[in-house]
Design a protein around this motif. Structure first.
Motif, PDB file in Angstrom:
ATOM      1  N   SER A   1       8.369  22.256  -9.111  1.00 19.35           N
ATOM      2  CA  SER A   1       6.853  21.837  -9.247  1.00 19.35           C
ATOM      3  C   SER A   1       6.071  23.586  -8.706  1.00 19.35           C
ATOM      4  CB  SER A   1       6.267  21.722  -7.830  1.00 19.35           C
ATOM      5  OG  SER A   1       6.698  21.631  -6.404  1.00 19.35           O
TER       6      SER A   1
ATOM      7  N   ILE B   1      12.210  17.493 -15.489  1.00 20.63           N
ATOM      8  CA  ILE B   1      11.527  18.850 -15.686  1.00 20.63           C
ATOM      9  C   ILE B   1      12.332  19.487 -15.655  1.00 20.63           C
ATOM     10  CG2 ILE B   1      11.203  19.900 -13.133  1.00 20.63           C
ATOM     11  CD1 ILE B   1       8.497  20.553 -15.466  1.00 20.63           C
TER      12      ILE B   1
ATOM     13  N   VAL C   1       6.984  25.268 -18.749  1.00 24.35           N
ATOM     14  CA  VAL C   1       7.560  24.077 -18.113  1.00 24.35           C
ATOM     15  C   VAL C   1       8.318  24.742 -20.331  1.00 24.35           C
ATOM     16  CG1 VAL C   1       7.535  22.032 -19.591  1.00 24.35           C
ATOM     17  CG2 VAL C   1       5.894  22.859 -17.442  1.00 24.35           C
TER      18      VAL C   1
ATOM     19  N   PHE D   1       7.968  15.799 -19.010  1.00 24.95           N
ATOM     20  CA  PHE D   1       6.812  16.143 -19.091  1.00 24.95           C
ATOM     21  C   PHE D   1       6.984  17.116 -20.111  1.00 24.95           C
ATOM     22  CE2 PHE D   1       6.455  15.923 -14.663  1.00 24.95           C
ATOM     23  CZ  PHE D   1       5.021  15.520 -14.892  1.00 24.95           C
TER      24      PHE D   1
ATOM     25  N   THR E   1       3.525  18.338 -23.304  1.00 27.97           N
ATOM     26  CA  THR E   1       3.289  17.394 -22.338  1.00 27.97           C
ATOM     27  C   THR E   1       1.800  18.291 -22.189  1.00 27.97           C
ATOM     28  OG1 THR E   1       1.768  16.559 -19.777  1.00 27.97           O
ATOM     29  CG2 THR E   1       2.930  18.974 -19.984  1.00 27.97           C
TER      30      THR E   1
ATOM     31  N   ILE F   1      -0.644  18.586 -20.201  1.00 28.86           N
ATOM     32  CA  ILE F   1      -1.103  18.819 -19.414  1.00 28.86           C
ATOM     33  C   ILE F   1      -0.653  20.241 -18.990  1.00 28.86           C
ATOM     34  CG2 ILE F   1      -1.208  18.563 -16.773  1.00 28.86           C
ATOM     35  CD1 ILE F   1      -0.119  15.976 -17.271  1.00 28.86           C
TER      36      ILE F   1
ATOM     37  N   ASP G   1       0.081  24.099 -16.663  1.00 31.17           N
ATOM     38  CA  ASP G   1       0.521  23.880 -15.600  1.00 31.17           C
ATOM     39  C   ASP G   1       0.274  23.509 -14.120  1.00 31.17           C
ATOM     40  OD1 ASP G   1       2.268  24.859 -17.524  1.00 31.17           O
ATOM     41  OD2 ASP G   1       2.706  27.083 -17.178  1.00 31.17           O
TER      42      ASP G   1
ATOM     43  N   VAL H   1       0.774  19.960 -14.022  1.00 32.07           N
ATOM     44  CA  VAL H   1       2.233  19.736 -13.753  1.00 32.07           C
ATOM     45  C   VAL H   1       2.579  20.116 -12.714  1.00 32.07           C
ATOM     46  CG1 VAL H   1       4.369  20.274 -15.306  1.00 32.07           C
ATOM     47  CG2 VAL H   1       2.200  20.142 -16.498  1.00 32.07           C
TER      48      VAL H   1
ATOM     49  N   LEU I   1       4.617  16.310  -9.784  1.00 34.60           N
ATOM     50  CA  LEU I   1       5.784  17.178  -9.105  1.00 34.60           C
ATOM     51  C   LEU I   1       5.669  17.504  -7.912  1.00 34.60           C
ATOM     52  CD1 LEU I   1       7.374  19.357 -11.894  1.00 34.60           C
ATOM     53  CD2 LEU I   1       8.314  17.251 -11.444  1.00 34.60           C
TER      54      LEU I   1
END
Length: 581
Positions: free
Chosen positions: A76, A230, A253, A279, A282, A284, A286, A289, A293
């Motif tokens: 994360s 992830i 990601v 993910f 996705t 979304i 960074d 995400v 996370l």
């Protein structure tokens, strides 16, 4: 802070007086009487064995999820701050200043939550001739400091129990203090003499390239779970650090999950989809995400750690528990009493080499210090071994380099190794020197037991605010940074000298310096700050329990683990105050 007045019997008063001699740093003695195996019926024996087996399975399950949550927390931070970390690394002008290089090593390691990642990036940049060895050595030292932030965060989960928190925080910060003290001694020596650079240069001359990769013993176990949640594209950090332009949609990601060569000798890239990990694909960004996370991993980490501590605490009773504690913490008889500590260093190095992460190893040991299974005295050499074990990551990264870059990357890897060896030689091999980090950790543990909010202040100040301020000063002008650091150094040296003289030769000091009462109270005590943090936490009972302080009661008596205050003057009604946090 609410207080209730309760009457106590003579027996209770005697128990409270006994707590005056309570040593929070000693391994807790288990005085309860337990049913012996020989006295158990067959049915009771079967129940006992089944309960023990279920608890062991529970501990292993919690440990597995705890390690997975640590991995997710690291991922994360990489997703959240990976590009920022790479940008920091790419500023070559700042890195010419060794102090700035040290600070960048700290900040980047804290941001990506992995010294293995940061040291591997540094090694790669040296191999790509973006950094030279002289610039990279201070950054490696900074990575050594930054990696200890994880176990400091883990210790906060035991803040609800004052005694456990005292020990756990001390067990975590003894790692911080060793790294900080080692840098304090070895960085000036390296800047002045180039000791590590010259020694490692002579050492690597006869070595040749070999294609060696680090073992993935732990990752084989945890990857099936974490990789389904992830997958991080760590090459982005290295590319940003090397000033390589990124595509507009470049993300931390992973977008490509598999590559293979087709029959036409062309590389086919298989895009990631939700069947690869949650993910994948996705929409979304960074930041989103990473935030999701981080919240999930922190919740999972705390839940697993609290569960594991409770199960271990229930198991650490009886004759078996006493045997385990004695085996871990015992010393050999004279003249081999010193051997136990060095064996602990070897154990720490070996286990860290197996899991390929000093953060995972020390974070697993920290709660065991909190519940009293491992003493602070034994935790110290274990963390030193972890520091040595984690240097294998950069060594393997260096050995994977080919051609002319090999000598430079190996130099960095060996510099990391010998930095820790020299640190151990100074702060452990010399008997009276090893007491400095241990006593410092005890002081921090005692402070957090009295002012629990201090742990968060320490965490942010040591790993974020102070490094950021020093980095800002170095960007402004090197002389501005030098002036501030010299001033702070003189003040710290003055305070240390005066404190030592106050303790051992107060008559040699002027009357005004024989104590600190000439200073305003906010400069010599944390008590005034308690009110600020109490007000901030007043709306939430949970926060009050985490941030509460005993300072208001200190004027009336001593505080012990049962939160009962013994008045200096016994009231006629023989009453005491019980504080609720």
């Amino acid at each position: 802070m609410s207080e209730t007045r309760v009457a106590v019997t003579d027996t209770t008063q005697e128990n409270v007086r006994e707590n005056k001699e309570f040593d929070p740093w000693a391994i807790p003695e288990d005085d309860e009487e337990f049913e012996k195996w020989s006295e158990m019926t067959k049915k009771r024996r079967v129940e006992f064995v089944l309960v023990i087996i279920s608890k062991i399975i529970g501990v292993l399950g919690c440990l597995y999820l705890f390690i997975c949550s640590l991995s997710l927390m690291g991922s994360s931070f990489q997703v959240l701050a990976g590009k920022t970390a790479g940008t920091i690394f790419s500023n070559n002008a700042i890195l010419k200043n060794p102090v700035a290089g040290l600070i960048i090593g700290i900040l980047v390691t804290v941001l990506v939550q992995s010294s293995s990642t940061s040291t591997s990036i540094i090694t790669t940049m040296v191999g790509a001739d973006i950094l030279n060895v002289h610039q990279a050595i201070p950054m490696i030292m900074g990575a050594n400091i930054g990696t200890s932030v994880t176990n400091t965060i883990v210790s906060l989960s035991q803040s609800m129990d004052v005694v456990q928190f005292r020990r756990a925080f001390a067990g975590a910060t003894v790692h911080d203090l060793f790294n900080l003290l080692s840098v304090l001694v070895l960085l000036p020596l390296e800047v002045a003499s180039g000791m590590l650079e010259k020694m490692t240069h002579r050492l690597i001359e006869p070595l040749e390239a070999t294609n060696v990769k680090p073992p993935k013993i732990l990752k084989v176990i945890t990857d099936p779970l974490t990789k389904k949640i992830i997958q991080v594209n760590k090459t982005i950090i290295a590319l940003v650090a090397q000033n390589v332009p990124l595509e507009d949609d470049a993300s931390m990601v992973s977008k490509i999950c598999k590559e293979y060569n087709s029959t036409a000798e062309k590389t086919v890239k298989v895009p990631c989809n939700p069947s690869h990990f949650i993910f994948a694909g996705t929409t979304i960004d960074d930041g989103g995400v990473g935030a999701i996370l981080l919240i999930v991993s922190l919740f999972a980490l705390c839940a697993c750690l609290i569960s594991m501590v409770k199960i271990l605490h229930s198991m650490m009773k009886g004759s078996i528990a006493r045997t385990i504690k004695k085996t871990i913490n015992t010393d050999f008889r004279k003249p081999f009493k010193w051997v136990a500590g060095y064996l602990a260093i070897l154990v720490g190095a070996g286990l860290t080499f197996v899991v390929q992460s000093s953060s995972v190893f020390t974070s697993t040991m920290t709660p065991l210090v909190g519940i009293g299974v491992i003493s602070l005295k034994r935790m110290y050499p274990l963390t030193l071994g972890a520091n040595i074990g984690t240097t294998t990551t950069s060594l393997f990264a260096a050995l994977a380099t080919d051609g002319e870059a090999l000598s430079r990357t190996l130099q960095i890897a060996f510099s990391h190794f010998f930095f820790n060896i020299f640190g151990i030689a100074i702060w452990y091999v010399i008997p009276f020197m090893r007491n400095i980090p241990i006593k410092g950790a005890k002081m921090l543990g005692n402070t957090t037991a009295k002012h629990r909010w201090f742990a968060l202040v320490y965490l942010f100040m040591v790993f974020f605010i102070i490094p950021a301020v020093i980095l800002g000063l170095s960007i402004a002008h090197i002389w501005a940074m030098a002036a501030v650091l010299i001033l702070v150094g003189i003040i710290v040296l003055f305070v240390v000298v005066v404190k030592v003289l106050q303790a051992y030769r107060p008559q040699s000091l002027p009357v005004i310096l024989q104590n600190w009462k000439f200073l305003p109270i906010f400069m010599r005590s944390l008590d005034p700050y308690d009110k600020v943090f109490t007000i901030c936490c007043a709306r939430c009972d949970q926060c009050r329990r985490c941030c509460g302080s005993h300072s208001e009661n200190q004027s009336e008596g001593e505080v012990y683990e049962n939160s009962v205050v013994v008045p200096n003057k016994v009231l006629p009604t023989q009453e005491v105050h019980t504080s609720h946090f």
